[in-house]
Design a protein around this motif. Structure first.
Motif, short mmCIF file in Angstrom:
data_model
loop_
_atom_site.label_atom_id
_atom_site.label_comp_id
_atom_site.label_asym_id
_atom_site.label_seq_id
_atom_site.Cartn_x
_atom_site.Cartn_y
_atom_site.Cartn_z
N LEU A 37 -19.34 0.88 -14.92
CA LEU A 37 -19.92 0.58 -16.22
C LEU A 37 -20.73 1.78 -16.73
N ALA A 38 -21.51 2.40 -15.86
CA ALA A 38 -22.30 3.56 -16.27
C ALA A 38 -21.40 4.73 -16.69
N THR A 41 -19.74 3.77 -19.98
CA THR A 41 -20.72 3.85 -21.07
C THR A 41 -20.96 5.30 -21.46
N TRP A 45 -20.13 6.90 -25.05
CA TRP A 45 -21.18 7.58 -25.80
C TRP A 45 -20.76 9.02 -26.12
#
Length: 170
Positions: A37-38, A41, A45
């Motif tokens: 997820l990190a 993300t 971004w």
């Protein structure tokens, strides 16, 4: 192919994986999901920001990040002073190498999984390498500076150990 007689349809998916040793597979799954997820993300971004990934890392930057990652992961996983960060998830076992401690994961489930992650420089190394590399993509000068600090500490460690060995040989 399993049959009804095998009884596998009634067996939980992780049952029997490690019957003689606790393995917090659910916690591992949560950590793996958090990592993914990190990274996802960050990638989203990065795309929205209009920035692009560099075509490649120079050999010099790759070496700098690799040595810095080695030292950063050891500081997180083994350093005596950072044991305050690991303490909720670990149990002190004894002193280890210069400035390092030996700890064991404690607890069950996610707590144990985090403990296993933060005491293993190889395991946490993937997370720190990702952070350093992401930093390099977003802010290469600042990341080179930070990586240079960790690389200098790693080089100083080698010199300290060599000096201590030379002294003891006299």
């Amino acid at each position: 192919m399993p049959t009804v007689q095998d009884g596998l349809q009634d067996t939980p998916p992780f049952a029997g994986h490690s019957p003689s040793k606790e393995r917090p597979l659910g916690g591992y799954g949560l950590l793996l999901g958090s990592y993914c997820l990190a990274v996802g993300t960050f990638a989203g971004w990065l795309r929205r920001s209009g920035r692009e990934l560099p075509e490649q890392l120079t050999t010099r930057d790759l070496a700098l990040i690799a040595v810095a990652n080695h030292k950063l992961s050891r500081i997180i996983a083994r350093d005596r002073v950072t044991s305050v960060l690991r303490a909720p998830f670990t149990r002190f076992q004894g002193d280890a190498g210069p400035g390092e401690v030996d700890e064991a994961a404690r607890g069950h489930g996610l707590r144990r999984a985090i403990g296993e992650l933060v005491i293993c420089p190889y395991c946490i190394g993937m997370w720190t390498a990702t952070g350093l590399t992401a930093g390099y993509v977003v802010a290469p000068r600042a990341t080179r500076f930070v990586a240079s600090v960790f690389t200098a500490v790693a080089a100083a460690d080698v010199l300290q150990i060599a000096y201590a060995r030379a002294e003891s040989a006299l």
